[in-house]
Design a protein around this motif. Structure first.
Motif, PDB file in Angstrom:
ATOM      1  N   GLU A   1       9.509   2.296 -10.867  1.00 45.91           N
ATOM      2  CA  GLU A   1       9.620   0.859 -11.123  1.00 45.91           C
ATOM      3  C   GLU A   1       8.746   0.440 -12.298  1.00 45.91           C
ATOM      4  OE1 GLU A   1      11.705  -1.462  -9.986  1.00 45.91           O
ATOM      5  OE2 GLU A   1      12.683   0.232  -9.001  1.00 45.91           O
ATOM      6  N   GLN A   2       7.553   1.014 -12.388  1.00 43.17           N
ATOM      7  CA  GLN A   2       6.674   0.696 -13.519  1.00 43.17           C
ATOM      8  C   GLN A   2       7.285   1.174 -14.835  1.00 43.17           C
ATOM      9  OE1 GLN A   2       2.647   2.061 -12.920  1.00 43.17           O
ATOM     10  NE2 GLN A   2       2.495   1.058 -10.917  1.00 43.17           N
TER      11      GLN A   2
ATOM     12  N   ASP B   1       7.186   3.774  -6.934  1.00 44.22           N
ATOM     13  CA  ASP B   1       6.331   2.830  -7.635  1.00 44.22           C
ATOM     14  C   ASP B   1       6.227   3.194  -9.119  1.00 44.22           C
ATOM     15  OD1 ASP B   1       4.416   0.591  -7.689  1.00 44.22           O
ATOM     16  OD2 ASP B   1       2.974   2.192  -8.202  1.00 44.22           O
ATOM     17  N   GLN B   2       6.055   4.472  -9.416  1.00 45.94           N
ATOM     18  CA  GLN B   2       5.982   4.942 -10.805  1.00 45.94           C
ATOM     19  C   GLN B   2       7.305   4.677 -11.542  1.00 45.94           C
ATOM     20  OE1 GLN B   2       3.255   6.284 -12.514  1.00 45.94           O
ATOM     21  NE2 GLN B   2       2.240   5.432 -10.714  1.00 45.94           N
TER      22      GLN B   2
ATOM     23  N   GLU C   1       0.844  -1.181   0.000  1.00 47.42           N
ATOM     24  CA  GLU C   1       0.000   0.000   0.000  1.00 47.42           C
ATOM     25  C   GLU C   1       0.889   1.245   0.000  1.00 47.42           C
ATOM     26  OE1 GLU C   1      -3.310   2.099   2.829  1.00 47.42           O
ATOM     27  OE2 GLU C   1      -2.976  -0.032   3.042  1.00 47.42           O
ATOM     28  N   ILE C   2       0.557   2.191  -0.881  1.00 41.57           N
ATOM     29  CA  ILE C   2       1.344   3.416  -0.990  1.00 41.57           C
ATOM     30  C   ILE C   2       0.803   4.416   0.018  1.00 41.57           C
ATOM     31  CG2 ILE C   2       1.953   5.342  -2.503  1.00 41.57           C
ATOM     32  CD1 ILE C   2       1.727   3.370  -4.843  1.00 41.57           C
TER      33      ILE C   2
ATOM     34  N   GLN D   1       6.915   6.863  -1.831  1.00 42.59           N
ATOM     35  CA  GLN D   1       6.536   5.516  -2.240  1.00 42.59           C
ATOM     36  C   GLN D   1       5.821   5.545  -3.596  1.00 42.59           C
ATOM     37  OE1 GLN D   1       4.219   4.381   1.197  1.00 42.59           O
ATOM     38  NE2 GLN D   1       5.914   3.129   2.022  1.00 42.59           N
ATOM     39  N   TYR D   2       4.998   6.557  -3.802  1.00 42.22           N
ATOM     40  CA  TYR D   2       4.297   6.704  -5.071  1.00 42.22           C
ATOM     41  C   TYR D   2       5.292   6.917  -6.215  1.00 42.22           C
ATOM     42  CZ  TYR D   2       1.449   8.657  -8.802  1.00 42.22           C
ATOM     43  OH  TYR D   2       0.860   8.898 -10.011  1.00 42.22           O
TER      44      TYR D   2
END
Length: 131
Positions: free
Chosen positions: A15-16, A12-13, A2-3, A8-9
């Motif tokens: 890594e995507q 996550d972006q 969970e972000i 963290q957001y």
């Protein structure tokens, strides 16, 4: 996961984006390999499908371009010493203007097999005369 935070957001972006980049890189490499394979097949087919008349025209055209752009059997002798191949090519190429969009050095590089054959023949004659 969970972000909960901005960091963290963003991670996550990131890594995507990396995963998508790697996937696209793989697809590009695959497409380049396929294109190279198709180019090879096309070249094989073009040579195989060329008629005997087309092959004769290509051969004669290449021979004429070489004859027109090179001098007359210039000597490989420089006062009892052998002129190096590259120097002989520059001297032998009577190619002073852009022909077919090539410079003199490009002309020599393109017709190197013909230059080499003629040079080797003259060297053999020169060596025979030295004996």
């Amino acid at each position: 996961m969970e972000i909960k935070t901005c960091e963290q957001y963003v991670l996550d972006q990131l890594e995507q984006a990396r995963a998508e980049r790697d996937w696209l890189r793989g697809k590009l490499e695959q497409a380049q390999d396929e294109a190279e394979e198709l180019r090879g097949k096309l070249m094989e087919r073009g040579e195989r499908d060329a008629s005997k008349v087309e092959q004769a025209i290509r051969k004669e055209g290449r021979h004429k371009l070489y004859r027109d752009g090179s001098g007359y059997r210039t000597s490989v002798d420089d006062g009892g010493k052998l002129i190096p191949f590259s120097d002989w090519c520059i001297e032998h190429a009577g190619y002073s203007s852009l022909r077919c969009g090539m410079t003199k050095s490009e002309f020599i590089a393109y017709f190197e097999p013909e230059f080499r054959e003629e040079y080797d023949e003259l060297v053999n004659e020169w060596k025979a005369g030295q004996e």
